[in-house]
Design an enzyme around this catalytic site. Structure first.
Site, PDB file in Angstrom:
ATOM      1  N   GLN A  11      -0.865  25.042 104.707  1.00 35.43           N
ATOM      2  CA  GLN A  11      -0.658  23.704 104.145  1.00 35.43           C
ATOM      3  C   GLN A  11      -1.406  22.649 104.962  1.00 35.43           C
ATOM      4  O   GLN A  11      -1.359  22.638 106.190  1.00 35.43           O
ATOM      5  CB  GLN A  11       0.844  23.386 104.085  1.00 35.43           C
ATOM      6  CG  GLN A  11       1.198  22.078 103.405  1.00 35.43           C
ATOM      7  CD  GLN A  11       0.877  22.039 101.909  1.00 35.43           C
ATOM      8  OE1 GLN A  11       0.863  23.059 101.230  1.00 35.43           O
ATOM      9  NE2 GLN A  11       0.608  20.859 101.395  1.00 35.43           N
ATOM     10  N   LYS A  41       6.177  25.901  96.235  1.00 32.78           N
ATOM     11  CA  LYS A  41       5.224  26.997  96.025  1.00 32.78           C
ATOM     12  C   LYS A  41       5.930  28.347  96.172  1.00 32.78           C
ATOM     13  O   LYS A  41       5.771  29.249  95.348  1.00 32.78           O
ATOM     14  CB  LYS A  41       4.061  26.890  97.022  1.00 32.78           C
ATOM     15  CG  LYS A  41       3.106  25.741  96.697  1.00 32.78           C
ATOM     16  CD  LYS A  41       2.159  25.408  97.848  1.00 32.78           C
ATOM     17  CE  LYS A  41       1.296  24.181  97.493  1.00 32.78           C
ATOM     18  NZ  LYS A  41       0.490  23.691  98.635  1.00 32.78           N
ATOM     19  N   ASP A  51      -6.812  28.721  98.180  1.00 31.22           N
ATOM     20  CA  ASP A  51      -6.994  27.267  98.185  1.00 31.22           C
ATOM     21  C   ASP A  51      -8.432  26.884  97.858  1.00 31.22           C
ATOM     22  O   ASP A  51      -8.705  25.725  97.515  1.00 31.22           O
ATOM     23  CB  ASP A  51      -6.681  26.713  99.584  1.00 31.22           C
ATOM     24  CG  ASP A  51      -5.308  26.068  99.669  1.00 31.22           C
ATOM     25  OD1 ASP A  51      -4.857  25.521  98.647  1.00 31.22           O
ATOM     26  OD2 ASP A  51      -4.721  26.100 100.755  1.00 31.22           O
TER      27      ASP A  51
HETATM   28  N1  GUN Z   1      -2.221  19.612 100.876  1.00 30.15           N
HETATM   29  C1  GUN Z   1      -2.289  18.886  99.745  1.00 30.15           C
HETATM   30  N2  GUN Z   1      -2.741  19.645  98.726  1.00 30.15           N
HETATM   31  C2  GUN Z   1      -2.958  20.885  99.236  1.00 30.15           C
HETATM   32  C3  GUN Z   1      -3.416  22.100  98.676  1.00 30.15           C
HETATM   33  O1  GUN Z   1      -3.755  22.220  97.490  1.00 30.15           O
HETATM   34  N3  GUN Z   1      -3.478  23.154  99.530  1.00 30.15           N
HETATM   35  C4  GUN Z   1      -3.156  23.051 100.842  1.00 30.15           C
HETATM   36  N4  GUN Z   1      -3.273  24.132 101.610  1.00 30.15           N
HETATM   37  N5  GUN Z   1      -2.735  21.936 101.386  1.00 30.15           N
HETATM   38  C5  GUN Z   1      -2.624  20.854 100.587  1.00 30.15           C
END
Ligand code: GUN
Length: 290
Positions: A95, A51, A118
């Site tokens: 995350q 990311k 998110d």
């Molecule tokens: N863990 C797995 N997918 C995601 C996501 O799209 N965002 C976040 N913050 N954590 C994740």
């Protein structure tokens, strides 16, 4: 059988992002994303790195906070509040999943909903249910919907079966597919680990979204001829011949399912790159709206 190439569709989304970023730059604005990782889960670490890398490639402002597993709830809340106040940051992502001693729901609620790229904050969950376009939609289901649209798959009137009921994928995916408009208007069934005779239900699907988190769980018996299959799973399975000692497989047993499908996404190179592209798009949207 059509292979839905997520890498190519993601590149198209990123091209749109580059155009939007240039437009914002002309107005003196630069979208900024803060990504927070607590602990050292190797898969989470890999996601957070990619990311951050994609942000830098696009010329977005990106800040990565990699915190030890021992980080307290209070420390994490303090960081989130700082990021809420930081004018250079438009998107905040913590995350998931965090270590067990962290109350994830409380952390998500502490994020400014206007920076919740998110789409996990209750305000954004409500906006999705209300079909309010000012809200943020979770990146993975948003990416899946875009894949369906770009692959020319008709969702209008189709029966979509979402397998999985998580807050990150299953629930928002179901809401997106049933919403009015492009990539929506589907008849949606949500199945999960407690569903009785899953195969009898998935065999009725025109579109299957597999988001269970179990390697190669969806097999040929679950899929009718001509179905469209979107595989959200990214599972590491041990593979002693692979360089890293593991390989990535989806929630779908690709080799036996693909020949039955009208269209299917591969793993890797399907939904994964779309999730990151939609995160970039959401960060740009946040910058515009703030
Ligand atoms: N863990 C797995 N997918 C995601 C996501 O799209 N965002 C976040 N913050 N954590 C994740």
């Amino acid at each position: 059988m059509q292979l839905i190439k997520g890498t190519e569709v993601a590149e198209k989304v990123l091209t749109e992002c580059r155009r939007d970023i240039a437009e914002l730059a002309a107005r003196g604005k630069k979208p900024g994303l803060a990504v927070v990782l607590v602990g050292d889960d190797p898969a989470s670490r890999a996601y957070v790195r990619s990311k951050d890398k994609k942000c830098k490639e696009l010329g977005l402002h990106s800040v990565k906070h990699e915190l030890p597993a021992s980080t307290t709830q209070d420390d994490l809340l303090t960081l989130v509040r700082q990021l809420n106040e930081d004018p250079a940051i438009h998107g905040i992502l913590v995350q998931s999943p965090p270590p067990k001693h962290i109350d994830e729901a409380a952390i998500v609620r502490a994020i400014d909903p206007a920076k919740d790229v998110d789409g996990f904050h209750p305000i954004n969950v409500a906006k999705l249910a209300l079909e309010d376009p000012s809200g943020f939609v979770p990146c993975t289901p948003l990416g899946c919907q875009r894949l369906l649209i770009e692959a020319g798959i008709q969702t209008d009137g189709a029966h979509a079966v979402v397998v999985g009921r998580s807050m990150i994928v299953g629930k928002p995916m179901a809401m997106l597919l049933m919403a009015k408009g492009k990539g929506g208007n589907a008849t949606v069934t949500v199945a999960h680990s407690r569903t009785r005779d899953l195969a009898a239900i998935t065999r009725q699907a025109d579109i299957i979204i597999a988001a269970i988190g179990r390697p190669e769980f969806i097999t040929a018996e679950h899929v009718r001829d001509g179905a469209v299959v979107i595989d959200v799973g990214i599972n590491r399975v041990e593979d002693l011949i692979a360089d890293k000692g593991y390989r990535l497989v989806g929630d779908v047993a690709f080799n036996e399912v693909a020949p039955k499908c009208r269209a299917i996404t591969p793993v890797p190179g399907g939904v994964g790159p779309m999730t990151i592209a939609m995160l970039m798009a959401n960060t740009i949207k946040a910058c515009r709206q703030l």
